[in-house]
Design a protein around this motif. Structure first.
Motif, PDB file in Angstrom:
ATOM      1  N   ILE A 161     -34.655 -15.897  82.716  1.00 42.09           N
ATOM      2  CA  ILE A 161     -35.013 -14.512  82.390  1.00 42.09           C
ATOM      3  C   ILE A 161     -34.021 -14.009  81.352  1.00 42.09           C
ATOM      4  O   ILE A 161     -32.812 -14.068  81.568  1.00 42.09           O
ATOM      5  N   ILE A 162     -34.551 -13.550  80.228  1.00 41.82           N
ATOM      6  CA  ILE A 162     -33.706 -13.091  79.129  1.00 41.82           C
ATOM      7  C   ILE A 162     -33.990 -11.617  78.875  1.00 41.82           C
ATOM      8  O   ILE A 162     -35.118 -11.234  78.570  1.00 41.82           O
ATOM      9  N   THR A 163     -32.972 -10.792  79.023  1.00 46.69           N
ATOM     10  CA  THR A 163     -33.105  -9.354  78.819  1.00 46.69           C
ATOM     11  C   THR A 163     -32.344  -8.952  77.564  1.00 46.69           C
ATOM     12  O   THR A 163     -31.169  -9.281  77.405  1.00 46.69           O
ATOM     13  N   GLU A 164     -33.028  -8.246  76.693  1.00 48.33           N
ATOM     14  CA  GLU A 164     -32.403  -7.752  75.466  1.00 48.33           C
ATOM     15  C   GLU A 164     -32.034  -6.284  75.639  1.00 48.33           C
ATOM     16  O   GLU A 164     -32.872  -5.473  76.041  1.00 48.33           O
ATOM     17  N   VAL A 165     -30.786  -5.959  75.347  1.00 47.46           N
ATOM     18  CA  VAL A 165     -30.342  -4.564  75.332  1.00 47.46           C
ATOM     19  C   VAL A 165     -29.926  -4.223  73.905  1.00 47.46           C
ATOM     20  O   VAL A 165     -29.231  -4.990  73.251  1.00 47.46           O
ATOM     21  N   LYS A 166     -30.380  -3.074  73.425  1.00 48.43           N
ATOM     22  CA  LYS A 166     -30.125  -2.678  72.038  1.00 48.43           C
ATOM     23  C   LYS A 166     -29.565  -1.261  71.946  1.00 48.43           C
ATOM     24  O   LYS A 166     -29.894  -0.411  72.768  1.00 48.43           O
ATOM     25  N   ALA A 167     -28.776  -1.043  70.898  1.00 52.67           N
ATOM     26  CA  ALA A 167     -28.329   0.301  70.536  1.00 52.67           C
ATOM     27  C   ALA A 167     -28.880   0.622  69.148  1.00 52.67           C
ATOM     28  O   ALA A 167     -29.440  -0.240  68.471  1.00 52.67           O
ATOM     29  N   VAL A 173     -39.276   5.715  84.298  1.00 53.77           N
ATOM     30  CA  VAL A 173     -38.964   5.357  82.916  1.00 53.77           C
ATOM     31  C   VAL A 173     -40.019   4.411  82.337  1.00 53.77           C
ATOM     32  O   VAL A 173     -39.904   3.996  81.183  1.00 53.77           O
ATOM     33  N   SER A 174     -41.044   4.067  83.107  1.00 53.81           N
ATOM     34  CA  SER A 174     -42.003   3.034  82.694  1.00 53.81           C
ATOM     35  C   SER A 174     -42.826   3.436  81.472  1.00 53.81           C
ATOM     36  O   SER A 174     -43.313   2.565  80.744  1.00 53.81           O
ATOM     37  N   ASP A 175     -42.985   4.738  81.218  1.00 59.06           N
ATOM     38  CA  ASP A 175     -43.780   5.171  80.063  1.00 59.06           C
ATOM     39  C   ASP A 175     -43.168   4.735  78.733  1.00 59.06           C
ATOM     40  O   ASP A 175     -43.858   4.723  77.703  1.00 59.06           O
ATOM     41  N   ALA A 176     -41.903   4.358  78.742  1.00 57.23           N
ATOM     42  CA  ALA A 176     -41.238   3.940  77.507  1.00 57.23           C
ATOM     43  C   ALA A 176     -41.537   2.486  77.151  1.00 57.23           C
ATOM     44  O   ALA A 176     -41.145   2.027  76.072  1.00 57.23           O
ATOM     45  N   PHE A 177     -42.266   1.773  78.041  1.00 58.37           N
ATOM     46  CA  PHE A 177     -42.437   0.331  77.862  1.00 58.37           C
ATOM     47  C   PHE A 177     -43.900  -0.091  77.968  1.00 58.37           C
ATOM     48  O   PHE A 177     -44.727   0.600  78.558  1.00 58.37           O
ATOM     49  N   THR A 178     -44.185  -1.269  77.394  1.00 57.44           N
ATOM     50  CA  THR A 178     -45.442  -1.964  77.652  1.00 57.44           C
ATOM     51  C   THR A 178     -45.124  -3.167  78.525  1.00 57.44           C
ATOM     52  O   THR A 178     -43.986  -3.670  78.523  1.00 57.44           O
ATOM     53  N   PHE A 179     -46.122  -3.653  79.268  1.00 55.66           N
ATOM     54  CA  PHE A 179     -45.891  -4.724  80.238  1.00 55.66           C
ATOM     55  C   PHE A 179     -46.906  -5.847  80.063  1.00 55.66           C
ATOM     56  O   PHE A 179     -48.048  -5.627  79.649  1.00 55.66           O
ATOM     57  N   ARG A 190     -40.825   2.256  71.393  1.00 55.37           N
ATOM     58  CA  ARG A 190     -40.265   2.883  70.199  1.00 55.37           C
ATOM     59  C   ARG A 190     -38.860   2.372  69.929  1.00 55.37           C
ATOM     60  O   ARG A 190     -38.207   1.822  70.817  1.00 55.37           O
ATOM     61  N   ASP A 191     -38.381   2.565  68.717  1.00 59.23           N
ATOM     62  CA  ASP A 191     -37.038   2.131  68.349  1.00 59.23           C
ATOM     63  C   ASP A 191     -35.991   2.846  69.198  1.00 59.23           C
ATOM     64  O   ASP A 191     -36.149   4.016  69.576  1.00 59.23           O
ATOM     65  N   VAL A 192     -34.919   2.142  69.468  1.00 57.84           N
ATOM     66  CA  VAL A 192     -33.809   2.697  70.252  1.00 57.84           C
ATOM     67  C   VAL A 192     -33.058   3.743  69.433  1.00 57.84           C
ATOM     68  O   VAL A 192     -32.800   3.542  68.237  1.00 57.84           O
ATOM     69  N   LYS A 193     -32.716   4.872  70.062  1.00 60.64           N
ATOM     70  CA  LYS A 193     -32.018   5.952  69.366  1.00 60.64           C
ATOM     71  C   LYS A 193     -30.590   6.163  69.871  1.00 60.64           C
ATOM     72  O   LYS A 193     -29.839   6.946  69.290  1.00 60.64           O
ATOM     73  N   THR A 194     -30.217   5.489  70.945  1.00 61.47           N
ATOM     74  CA  THR A 194     -28.918   5.746  71.573  1.00 61.47           C
ATOM     75  C   THR A 194     -27.798   4.960  70.889  1.00 61.47           C
ATOM     76  O   THR A 194     -28.030   3.932  70.265  1.00 61.47           O
ATOM     77  N   SER A 195     -26.569   5.438  71.065  1.00 61.51           N
ATOM     78  CA  SER A 195     -25.400   4.765  70.493  1.00 61.51           C
ATOM     79  C   SER A 195     -24.881   3.659  71.395  1.00 61.51           C
ATOM     80  O   SER A 195     -23.972   2.917  71.019  1.00 61.51           O
ATOM     81  N   TYR A 196     -25.426   3.528  72.577  1.00 62.16           N
ATOM     82  CA  TYR A 196     -25.030   2.487  73.543  1.00 62.16           C
ATOM     83  C   TYR A 196     -26.271   1.646  73.864  1.00 62.16           C
ATOM     84  O   TYR A 196     -27.405   2.099  73.691  1.00 62.16           O
ATOM     85  N   PRO A 197     -26.093   0.405  74.338  1.00 54.75           N
ATOM     86  CA  PRO A 197     -27.238  -0.482  74.575  1.00 54.75           C
ATOM     87  C   PRO A 197     -28.123  -0.015  75.734  1.00 54.75           C
ATOM     88  O   PRO A 197     -27.639   0.316  76.815  1.00 54.75           O
ATOM     89  N   VAL A 198     -29.432   0.002  75.486  1.00 57.31           N
ATOM     90  CA  VAL A 198     -30.418   0.308  76.523  1.00 57.31           C
ATOM     91  C   VAL A 198     -31.460  -0.820  76.557  1.00 57.31           C
ATOM     92  O   VAL A 198     -31.560  -1.623  75.628  1.00 57.31           O
ATOM     93  N   LEU A 199     -32.226  -0.838  77.620  1.00 53.32           N
ATOM     94  CA  LEU A 199     -33.219  -1.890  77.803  1.00 53.32           C
ATOM     95  C   LEU A 199     -34.220  -1.895  76.655  1.00 53.32           C
ATOM     96  O   LEU A 199     -34.841  -0.881  76.354  1.00 53.32           O
ATOM     97  N   SER A 200     -34.383  -3.066  76.024  1.00 51.30           N
ATOM     98  CA  SER A 200     -35.310  -3.203  74.909  1.00 51.30           C
ATOM     99  C   SER A 200     -36.475  -4.120  75.250  1.00 51.30           C
ATOM    100  O   SER A 200     -37.627  -3.800  74.965  1.00 51.30           O
ATOM    101  N   ALA A 201     -36.186  -5.279  75.869  1.00 55.86           N
ATOM    102  CA  ALA A 201     -37.254  -6.236  76.182  1.00 55.86           C
ATOM    103  C   ALA A 201     -36.781  -7.207  77.259  1.00 55.86           C
ATOM    104  O   ALA A 201     -35.572  -7.408  77.443  1.00 55.86           O
ATOM    105  N   VAL A 202     -37.750  -7.804  77.961  1.00 54.00           N
ATOM    106  CA  VAL A 202     -37.473  -8.839  78.956  1.00 54.00           C
ATOM    107  C   VAL A 202     -38.453  -9.985  78.728  1.00 54.00           C
ATOM    108  O   VAL A 202     -39.664  -9.757  78.644  1.00 54.00           O
ATOM    109  N   TRP A 203     -37.917 -11.210  78.605  1.00 54.44           N
ATOM    110  CA  TRP A 203     -38.751 -12.402  78.470  1.00 54.44           C
ATOM    111  C   TRP A 203     -38.535 -13.327  79.666  1.00 54.44           C
ATOM    112  O   TRP A 203     -37.429 -13.373  80.224  1.00 54.44           O
TER     113      TRP A 203
END
Length: 300
Positions: free
Chosen positions: A269-275, A178-184, A195-208
């Motif tokens: 560690i702060i992980t953002e999940v978005k829908a 799944v790494s192609d969906a992210f920058t590191f 890219r913007d999230v398209k799902t109706s449920y929360p998915v991984l968006s960012a990690v700080w």
């Protein structure tokens, strides 16, 4: 893996912060429960699935974890707690102020969980293992898990720096394809969705990753302070209706906060999940999120 009829994988972990997990007697004692472990793993599995058809998502989920909604079936992989863990010790789950003390398993305690399945499911066990490792990078468990409580460090996670942590997480996402969906990056925002999230449920968006501290307790205080000072409108999660919130409905925070040790310091560690929901894209949310990140020492 061994060569018997059962293949196994054990995880030896240490609690970095107290674990306030509800058991049979939640008011009297905390108890580590395998059902909760499986529930957290299932949640984090879902954060890496980009499936717009909810029925297809549920079918995949039940094939892996078991369920009754599509076809009644049991998961082919089981988890076993090697030693029962209970505690009546009280911990303040709002350490930035005089909060309510609840039963919790103290930090420093060790827990071992063994995953096992029949040898014919060996490949499935490997997949499970990758998701467990992903979860052990970012997740906490139990009450106030989104604000740093129930943080566990796997014995094999011996990172010496934020860069090593970032590289380790990137490797797991690569193995999960799944790494192609992210920058590191090796500091600050170490993972970011392209890219913007398209799902109706929360998915991984960012990690700080924020500023390192000498003790995990000081990070818990910062998480509590950030929740209090940066979430006045309720856009970072709201447990009750607030008339002044942009969206005055009860909803869970998109920010999962935990603690991991790297070298001699402990890091937030702060992980953002978005829908695909306007609650995650309105300017109030972004402003409050960035203020939250600054308070816990993230360089933006």
């Amino acid at each position: 893996m061994n060569h018997s009829a059962i293949c196994k994988r054990s995880y030896d972990m240490e609690l970095i912060t107290p674990l306030a997990m509800h058991g049979a007697n939640p008011k009297q004692q905390a108890e580590f429960r395998i059902a909760s472990w499986r529930g957290v793993l299932r949640y984090w599995w879902r954060t890496l699935q980009e499936e717009n058809n909810n029925e297809t998502l549920l079918k995949k989920e039940e094939t892996l974890f078991g369920g009754t909604m599509i076809n009644k079936q049991k998961s082919p992989v089981a988890f076993v707690l090697e030693k029962k863990m209970v505690s009546a010790k009280k911990e303040n789950v709002l350490p930035h102020k005089q909060g309510t003390a609840v039963p919790a398993i103290p930090s420093g305690c060790s827990v071992t969980i063994t995953m096992q399945a029949r040898n014919r499911h060996e490949q499935l066990v490997h997949t499970y293992d990758l998701y467990v490792q992903y979860m052990l990078h970012l997740a906490g468990m139990g009450q106030r898990a989104r604000r740093g409580f129930g943080a566990m460090q796997w014995a094999e996670h011996q990172w010496e720096s934020v860069a090593q942590f970032s590289h380790s997480l990137q490797q797991i996402l690569q193995q999960l394809r799944v790494s192609d969906a992210f920058t590191f990056s090796h500091e600050g925002c170490v993972v970011k969705r392209k890219r913007d999230v398209k799902t109706s449920y929360p998915v991984l968006s960012a990690v700080w990753v924020g500023k390192g501290e000498k003790s995990p307790q000081s990070i818990l205080v910062k998480f509590g302070k950030a929740s209090h000072e940066a979430n006045g409108r309720g856009d970072l999660g709201c447990v009750s209706q607030k008339k002044w919130a942009s969206f005055p409905k009860k909803w869970a925070s998109p920010l999962w906060c935990t603690v991991r040790k790297m070298g001699d310091l402990y890091y937030p560690i702060i992980t953002e999940v978005k829908a695909n929901d306007e609650r995650y894209t309105n300017k109030n949310y972004e402003r409050q999120r960035d203020e939250f990140l600054k308070i816990v020492g993230v360089k933006l």
